[in-house]
Write an enzyme that holds these catalytic residues in place. Structure first.
Site, short mmCIF file in Angstrom:
data_model
loop_
_atom_site.label_atom_id
_atom_site.label_comp_id
_atom_site.label_asym_id
_atom_site.label_seq_id
_atom_site.Cartn_x
_atom_site.Cartn_y
_atom_site.Cartn_z
N GLN A 70 0.92 -1.18 -0.01
CA GLN A 70 0.05 -0.08 -0.16
C GLN A 70 0.81 1.20 -0.09
O GLN A 70 0.65 2.23 -0.78
CB GLN A 70 -0.95 -0.03 1.24
N GLU A 71 1.79 1.23 0.86
CA GLU A 71 2.61 2.52 0.77
C GLU A 71 3.59 2.80 -0.30
O GLU A 71 3.69 3.85 -0.85
CB GLU A 71 3.77 2.19 2.16
N PHE A 72 3.89 1.34 -0.96
CA PHE A 72 4.63 1.74 -2.28
C PHE A 72 3.77 2.09 -3.57
O PHE A 72 4.14 3.08 -3.88
CB PHE A 72 5.10 0.32 -2.68
N SER A 114 27.97 -14.67 -32.51
CA SER A 114 27.44 -15.67 -31.57
C SER A 114 28.47 -16.76 -31.47
O SER A 114 29.75 -16.52 -31.62
CB SER A 114 26.78 -16.70 -32.75
N LEU A 115 28.41 -17.59 -30.44
CA LEU A 115 29.15 -18.59 -29.82
C LEU A 115 29.40 -19.79 -30.49
O LEU A 115 28.39 -20.45 -31.18
CB LEU A 115 29.23 -18.88 -28.33
N GLU A 149 28.97 -20.11 -17.03
CA GLU A 149 27.55 -19.48 -16.79
C GLU A 149 26.51 -20.50 -17.28
O GLU A 149 26.89 -20.89 -18.61
CB GLU A 149 27.52 -17.93 -17.52
N LYS A 166 23.61 -21.26 -19.61
CA LYS A 166 23.21 -20.35 -20.77
C LYS A 166 21.47 -20.56 -20.85
O LYS A 166 20.67 -21.48 -21.01
CB LYS A 166 23.39 -21.35 -22.01
N ASP A 209 17.94 -19.64 -21.63
CA ASP A 209 17.27 -20.03 -23.12
C ASP A 209 16.32 -18.84 -23.19
O ASP A 209 15.10 -18.99 -22.93
CB ASP A 209 16.54 -21.38 -22.99
N GLU A 247 20.42 -11.68 -21.33
CA GLU A 247 19.08 -12.48 -21.80
C GLU A 247 17.96 -12.15 -21.28
O GLU A 247 17.72 -12.11 -20.00
CB GLU A 247 19.56 -13.86 -21.45
N TYR A 270 18.70 -11.40 -17.30
CA TYR A 270 19.99 -11.71 -16.46
C TYR A 270 21.08 -11.03 -17.23
O TYR A 270 21.10 -11.30 -18.59
CB TYR A 270 20.17 -13.11 -16.21
N LYS A 284 26.15 -27.33 -25.36
CA LYS A 284 24.64 -27.47 -25.18
C LYS A 284 24.55 -28.88 -24.70
O LYS A 284 24.93 -29.88 -25.11
CB LYS A 284 24.17 -27.33 -26.62
N CYS A 297 -18.44 -34.87 -29.80
CA CYS A 297 -17.83 -34.52 -28.71
C CYS A 297 -17.70 -35.60 -27.64
O CYS A 297 -18.78 -36.03 -27.35
CB CYS A 297 -18.56 -33.14 -28.07
N CYS A 337 -20.28 -34.65 -24.61
CA CYS A 337 -21.67 -34.27 -24.77
C CYS A 337 -22.28 -34.97 -26.12
O CYS A 337 -23.73 -35.05 -26.15
CB CYS A 337 -22.02 -32.97 -24.73
N CYS A 350 -16.83 -28.30 -30.24
CA CYS A 350 -18.06 -28.70 -29.82
C CYS A 350 -18.85 -27.35 -29.71
O CYS A 350 -18.25 -26.54 -29.04
CB CYS A 350 -17.94 -29.50 -28.48
N CYS A 367 -22.84 -28.58 -22.93
CA CYS A 367 -21.35 -29.21 -22.87
C CYS A 367 -20.64 -29.13 -21.44
O CYS A 367 -20.12 -28.09 -21.08
CB CYS A 367 -20.44 -28.97 -23.73
#
Length: 705
Positions: free
Chosen positions: A36-38, A84-85, A115, A117, A119, A176, A226, A315, A409, A412, A427, A433
Site C-alpha cells: 500500500q505504501e509503495f 554468436s558462440l 555460466e 546458458k 534460454d 538475456e 539476467y 549445449k 464431442c 456431450c 464442440c 457441454c
C-alpha cells in the site's frame, strides 16, 4: 508560477526512492514498505508527472507499467557486434577447446568463468550516466531492433543504476531476456483454454513478447533479465568475473549460478552438476557458456570471422525417451476446442516422470501416423512440454490400431465442427457441454477475473458437479442456500463464511475484470480493458455492432465478430441481467472523460497506416474526444479516411470508389481546434479549417488528393 526546481527535486527524490524499493524487492527479496505504501508513492509520482509532464524523468518508475504504442521498431547499429558462440554437445570438444586456449596463451596460466546458458532472447542495453537509454535486440549481430519501451517494463531491470566502483559513464550490458517457467505455464494454460496453439518454449514466448507493439501488454507478460557481460570502449576491469561482480553492485540482475573454474576438469564438474540440477530452476536453460576470465587474455586469443576464440557454449543434448502410446484422451476446453492428449507408459524424462504428452490437433496425429500400441519417441519441447516427435516403426505391433479422431464431442456427443482456417475441432454445444460450462465457471472465479475468495476452481467445480452452480449468476444465489451448504462434506462454517464474504466482495470488482471473466472468446485481459474503457458500460457494449467494436484500438475484426455474436445470444443477455440484479459492476465507475470539443460531431473516420507524430490509438482518442466517431470499414457514409504510411492499397481504392476524402495526419490535425480555439470557428472566417467538414452526404465529397 510554480517553482520548477522544487518540483524537479521532488520528482527526483520520489523516483530514487521507488528505484531503491524496486531493487530491494526484486533483487534482494526485501520488502522495506507495505504494498500500500509503495502504491501510494507511485501514485504520488504519477500525479506529479501528470501535472508537470515536461519535467517527467525518461526513466521514471512509472514507465514500468508500459503503455507506449509502437507501430514499427527502428533499428540501431551495435557499437560492439553481438557475435554468436561456437556450440558443442561433446565433452571431447570442450577438452579440445581448452587445448586451443592453452596453445594460444603460450602456456600462461588462465582460468574460466562458467555460466548457465539461459534460454531467452539476447539483448544489448546501453546505460549513460547511470540511466538506461536504449535496449536493442541481437538482430543479425550487427544491427537490431530498438525495443527500449518494452525492456523498460521488466521489473528486475534497473532504469537507474546504483553507484558502484569504477562505474563507466557510458557502457553496454549484454544479457538475456527470458520468461520464467511459472509465467510461461500460466500463459500456455490461458491459451489452451482459449483454444489457441500452445507456445513451444519460453524462448519463443519471450521473443514474441518483445515484438508486441503495446508495452502495456509486454509488462503483463512479466519478463525477466539476467546480465552476462559489460562492454566499454576502454578497459575498466581486469577480468570477466570482476565485471560480473560490478554489474551486481550496480543493481543489475546477474544469475548467482556462475562459477570460476581453474581447470578444464572443474569446468566439466560444473557441466555435470547442472545436467540434472538445472531442472530445479524456475528458468529454462539449455547449456553452459565457458569464457576465459582474464580480459587481456581474451584480446590475445581474438576472434574468428563469426565467434570469439576465448568462449564456447556447451549445449546439453535434448533428452528423449522411448515409451508406449496406450491411449488418446480428448479434452474439451472453455471455448469448445477439443485437444488430444497421449496417454503413455510412464517414463523418466528431463527431471520428471512423463505420463502424458500433447498431440496438439488432428493434423499432428495424421502427420506422425500414430497408432495405439506404437512405441513413440518423446521429448520436451524446449525441455518444458512433453511431445511425441516420432514413431519406432520397426517395433510397430502388427495389431496396432490407427487412431480415429472423434466426430462427436467426447463429453456431450454433439457433432464436432472444424471452422475454416482453424486447426482444432470444436464442440458447438456452448450451453450444454459440461466441460465447457465448468471451465467457464473456473475462469469466472479465477485470479485475473473475479478472484472470489473461498471459491477456487476446485470448489466451484464441486458445486457444478452437484448441480448447484451452472452459470456465473448462480454463484450469487449461494449465500441464500447456506442451509444446503452446511450439509456438504469438507465445508465447515468458517469456510462458508469466507465463501459468502468473497462472493459479496466480488460485487466490487471493476467492470473490465468482470468483462474478462465472462469468458468471451478472444476477449483477454487487454481487450476487456480496451472495450470497457471505450464503451464504459455493458449496455453500450451490447448495443454496439461488430463493425463498431472493430474500430476500438487493439480489438480488430475477429475479436469484434466473436464479441458481438456473444452479446446477441439470449442466454448471455439473461446472464447479464442476473448479474446486474446481483449487484455485479457492469459499468466503469467515475466521471467519463470530458470531450475537448464538438468540432468533429457527426463525422466518422477510418484510420489506416503508420503515422509520424501519433500512434493510431492517439489519433483515435483525439477524434473521439472532439466528438468524432471511429469505424472499422469504408463505406459511402464515411466522412474521412486518415491515411498513413504503409496503408493497404485496397482501402485507398475503396475510398476513391466511394469518393471518400483521404487526408493525412497533418490534415486531420488541421480539423481539430487549436490551443486557443475551443469551439468550431464560424464558417467564412479566417479560422475556418482548411479542409471541408462534411455536413450532409459525406460519401459524395470529392477526394482531397
Amino acid at each position: 508560477m510554480p517553482d520548477n526546481s522544487a518540483i524537479q527535486s521532488q520528482l527526483q527524490a520520489l523516483a530514487e526512492r521507488l528505484h531503491h524499493l524496486n531493487h530491494q524487492y526484486y533483487q534482494l527479496d526485501i520488502s522495506e514498505v507495505s504494498d500500500q505504501e509503495f502504491d501510494q508513492l507511485l501514485a504520488e509520482l504519477q500525479a506529479l508527472e501528470a501535472a508537470h509532464p515536461e519535467l517527467a524523468l525518461p526513466n521514471s518508475p512509472t514507465r514500468r507499467v508500459g503503455g507506449t504504442i509502437t507501430k514499427q521498431f527502428p533499428t540501431a547499429v551495435h557499437r560492439f557486434p553481438m557475435l554468436s558462440l561456437g556450440n558443442t554437445y561433446s565433452e571431447d570438444d570442450l577438452r579440445e577447446f581448452d587445448e586451443r586456449v592453452q596453445k594460444g596463451l603460450e602456456g600462461a596460466p588462465y582460468a574460466y568463468v562458467c555460466e548457465l546458458k539461459i534460454d531467452g532472447v539476447a539483448m544489448s542495453l546501453r546505460y549513460e550516466h547511470g540511466q538506461l537509454t536504449q535496449g536493442v535486440t541481437r538482430g543479425d549481430g550487427t544491427r537490431g531492433d530498438v525495443v527500449t519501451a518494452n525492456v523498460r517494463t521488466i521489473k528486475t531491470l534497473p532504469l537507474a543504476l546504483r553507484p558502484g566502483p569504477e562505474q563507466p559513464d557510458d557502457f553496454e550490458v549484454r544479457g538475456e531476456v527470458f520468461m520464467p517457467l511459472p509465467v510461461f505455464d500460466e500463459l500456455n494454460a490461458e491459451r489452451e483454454q482459449n483454444g489457441e496453439a500452445l507456445l513451444a518454449n519460453p524462448r519463443n514466448a519471450a521473443s514474441g513478447t518483445l515484438k508486441l507493439q503495446n508495452s502495456a501488454q509486454v509488462a503483463a507478460r512479466k519478463l525477466r533479465f539476467y546480465a552476462y557481460s559489460l562492454l566499454t570502449p576502454g578497459r575498466h576491469f581486469a577480468s570477466h568475473s570482476a565485471a560480473l561482480e560490478a554489474l551486481s553492485q550496480y543493481g543489475l540482475p546477474v544469475s548467482d549460478t556462475w562459477r570460476r573454474a581453474a581447470t578444464i576438469e572443474e569446468v566439466l564438474e560444473f557441466v555435470h552438476y547442472w545436467a540434472k540440477k538445472r531442472f530445479d530452476l524456475p528458468v529454462a536453460t539449455d547449456g553452459i557458456v565457458i569464457k576465459v576470465d582474464n580480459l587481456r587474455q581474451q584480446d590475445q586469443l581474438g576472434y574468428t570471422a563469426k565467434s570469439p576464440r576465448w568462449a564456447i557454449a556447451y549445449k546439453y543434448p535434448a533428452e528423449a525417451a522411448r515409451t508406449r502410446l496406450n491411449d488418446v484422451l480428448y479434452n474439451v476446453g472453455r471455448t469448445g476446442a477439443v485437444t488430444p492428449v497421449a496417454v503413455l507408459t510412464p517414463v523418466p524424462l528431463a527431471g520428471t516422470v512423463v505420463k502424458r504428452a500433447t498431440l496438439h490437433n488432428a493434423n499432428q496425429i495424421e502427420l506422425l501416423d500414430l497408432r495405439l500400441g506404437d512405441l513413440v519417441y518423446v521429448e520436451k519441447g524446449g525441455e518444458i512440454i512433453p511431445k511425441i516427435t516420432g514413431v519406432d516403426l520397426a517395433a510397430r505391433p502388427a495389431d496396432a490400431v490407427p487412431i480415429q479422431y472423434p466426430t462427436a464431442c467426447p463429453a456431450c456427443g454433439t457433432p464436432l465442427l472444424r471452422p475454416e482456417g482453424e486447426a482444432h475441432f470444436r464442440c458447438p454445444n456452448e450451453r450444454g457441454c459440461p466441460p465447457q460450462l465448468k471451465a467457464r465457471l473456473e475462469h469466472y472465479v479465477s485470479r485475473k477475473a473475479l478472484n472470489i475468495d473461498g471459491l477456487g476452481a476446485e470448489t466451484v467445480g464441486r458445486f457444478f458437479e452437484l448441480g448447484m452452480v451452472k452459470t456465473p449468476a448462480d454463484i450469487y444465489d449461494l449465500p441464500a442456500r447456506r442451509p444446503e451448504l452446511v450439509t456438504l462434506e469438507r465445508l465447515g462454517e468458517k469456510s462458508i463464511d469466507n465463501l459468502i464474504a468473497g462472493i459479496e466482495a466480488s460485487k466490487q470488482v471493476p467492470f473490465p475484470r468482470v468483462l474478462f471473466g465472462l469468458g468471451i472468446r478472444y476477449v483477454g485481459e487487454t481487450v476487456a480493458q480496451k472495450l470497457a474503457a471505450h464503451y464504459r458500460s455493458i449496455d453500450a457494449l451490447m448495443a454496439a455492432t461488430a463493425e463498431d467494436m472493430a474500430a476500438v484500438p487493439e480489438v480488430g475484426g475477429v475479436i469484434a465478430v466473436a464479441a458481438a455474436h456473444w452479446f446477441q445470444q439470449p442466454e448471455n443477455r439473461e446472464l447479464i441481467e442476473r448479474l446486474r440484479q446481483a449487484g455485479v459492476q457492469l459499468e466503469v465507475t467515475g466521471e467519463a472523460p470530458v470531450p475537448a470539443s464538438d468540432r468533429l460531431a457527426g463525422l466518422t473516420f477510418v484510420i489506416s497506416g503508420v503515422f509520424e507524430h501519433h500512434s493510431r490509438e492517439e489519433l483515435q482518442q483525439l477524434i473521439t474526444s472532439n466528438g468524432g466517431k471511429i469505424t472499422g470499414s469504408i463505406s459511402k457514409k464515411l466522412s474521412y479516411l486518415v491515411a498513413g504510411d504503409n496503408m493497404g492499397p485496397a482501402k485507398r481504392e475503396k475510398a476513391l470508389g466511394f469518393k471518400v476524402p483521404i487526408i493525412s495526419e497533418a490534415e486531420l490535425m488541421a480539423l481539430l481546434p487549436t490551443a486557443d480555439t475551443e469551439a468550431p470557428a464560424p464558417a467564412g472566417t479566417d479560422e475556418t479549417p482548411k479542409l471541408p467538414l462534411p455536413v450532409a452526404g459525406p460519401g459524395q465529397q470529392a477526394s482531397l488528393f
